[in-house]
Design a protein around this motif. Structure first.
Motif, PDB file in Angstrom:
ATOM      1  N   ARG A   1       0.782  -1.234   0.000  1.00 34.63           N
ATOM      2  CA  ARG A   1       0.000   0.000   0.000  1.00 34.63           C
ATOM      3  C   ARG A   1       0.817   1.290   0.000  1.00 34.63           C
ATOM      4  O   ARG A   1       0.349   2.306  -0.498  1.00 34.63           O
ATOM      5  CB  ARG A   1      -0.957   0.009   1.176  1.00 34.63           C
ATOM      6  N   THR A   2       2.000   1.272   0.586  1.00 25.18           N
ATOM      7  CA  THR A   2       2.801   2.501   0.648  1.00 25.18           C
ATOM      8  C   THR A   2       4.247   2.209   0.276  1.00 25.18           C
ATOM      9  O   THR A   2       4.731   1.082   0.449  1.00 25.18           O
ATOM     10  CB  THR A   2       2.770   3.120   2.062  1.00 25.18           C
ATOM     11  N   PRO A   3       4.969   3.224  -0.178  1.00 20.53           N
ATOM     12  CA  PRO A   3       6.401   3.046  -0.437  1.00 20.53           C
ATOM     13  C   PRO A   3       7.156   2.653   0.831  1.00 20.53           C
ATOM     14  O   PRO A   3       8.105   1.863   0.777  1.00 20.53           O
ATOM     15  CB  PRO A   3       6.850   4.420  -0.943  1.00 20.53           C
ATOM     16  N   ALA A   4       6.718   3.174   1.972  1.00 22.71           N
ATOM     17  CA  ALA A   4       7.386   2.866   3.236  1.00 22.71           C
ATOM     18  C   ALA A   4       7.325   1.369   3.545  1.00 22.71           C
ATOM     19  O   ALA A   4       8.328   0.772   3.955  1.00 22.71           O
ATOM     20  CB  ALA A   4       6.756   3.668   4.374  1.00 22.71           C
ATOM     21  N   ARG A   5       6.168   0.769   3.341  1.00 24.87           N
ATOM     22  CA  ARG A   5       6.024  -0.671   3.625  1.00 24.87           C
ATOM     23  C   ARG A   5       6.859  -1.529   2.671  1.00 24.87           C
ATOM     24  O   ARG A   5       7.494  -2.488   3.084  1.00 24.87           O
ATOM     25  CB  ARG A   5       4.563  -1.086   3.536  1.00 24.87           C
ATOM     26  N   LEU A   6       6.836  -1.173   1.395  1.00 26.33           N
ATOM     27  CA  LEU A   6       7.618  -1.939   0.430  1.00 26.33           C
ATOM     28  C   LEU A   6       9.108  -1.809   0.722  1.00 26.33           C
ATOM     29  O   LEU A   6       9.839  -2.795   0.714  1.00 26.33           O
ATOM     30  CB  LEU A   6       7.321  -1.472  -1.001  1.00 26.33           C
ATOM     31  N   PHE A   7       9.544  -0.583   1.007  1.00 23.29           N
ATOM     32  CA  PHE A   7      10.962  -0.367   1.294  1.00 23.29           C
ATOM     33  C   PHE A   7      11.382  -1.136   2.543  1.00 23.29           C
ATOM     34  O   PHE A   7      12.416  -1.797   2.552  1.00 23.29           O
ATOM     35  CB  PHE A   7      11.252   1.129   1.452  1.00 23.29           C
ATOM     36  N   ARG A   8      10.569  -1.074   3.594  1.00 23.65           N
ATOM     37  CA  ARG A   8      10.906  -1.785   4.836  1.00 23.65           C
ATOM     38  C   ARG A   8      10.960  -3.294   4.603  1.00 23.65           C
ATOM     39  O   ARG A   8      11.851  -3.982   5.101  1.00 23.65           O
ATOM     40  CB  ARG A   8       9.914  -1.462   5.937  1.00 23.65           C
TER      41      ARG A   8
END
Length: 152
Positions: free
Chosen positions: A3-10
């Motif tokens: 859902r978010t770039p933050a989740r994918l990056f993490r």
């Protein structure tokens, strides 16, 4: 799609750290038990995750409009064991991973460049971008395997 770039990056930052553990564990098994195959397995997994993390870092950097510095830190952190975790924490705390995927053009003039339009097109079709990134990572991985190991 995540859902978010933050989740994918993490997700990929943690996966990269785990892959370092597999590689280091394989090197320990090779040295202590003579299991050369452990390095092949751990190294192969690490190499694949390393390339995937790099692709995700570039997509996140483009989506979040990072400058060269944060982008370089995100990419270079993959070369240092476990450094993707503090890089992820820093990017979160500095607000560089805030927000959602940029799937709609805004008034910002940067949204009208060809590469921003391409990014929005790909982000609007998550299966397409996932498949293209996976295929690109696999192709680069296979080419690197054909070229041989990084050390003599």
């Amino acid at each position: 799609m995540v859902r978010t770039p933050a989740r994918l990056f993490r997700l990929f930052a943690v996966a990269e750290a785990v892959s370092w553990t597999l590689l280091i564990g394989g090197m320990i098994l090779r040295s202590t038990a003579g299991l050369d195959v452990a390095v092949s397995i751990g190294g192969g997994i690490h190499g694949l995750v390393f390339l995937a993390y790099g692709a995700v870092a570039i997509i996140a950097a483009k989506n979040q409009r990072w400058r060269l510095g944060p982008t370089a830190i995100a990419l270079i952190s993959a070369v240092i064991p476990y450094a993707t975790i503090p890089a992820d924490v820093w990017l979160h705390r500095s607000g560089r991973l805030d927000g959602s995927w940029r799937t709609v053009a805004t008034e910002d003039p940067r949204d009208h460049a060809w590469h921003d339009r391409l990014l929005r097109l790909l982000l609007a079709h998550p299966l397409l971008i996932g498949g293209l990134l996976a295929a690109a990572v696999v192709v680069v991985f296979v080419v690197l395997l054909i070229l041989g190991p990084p050390v003599g």
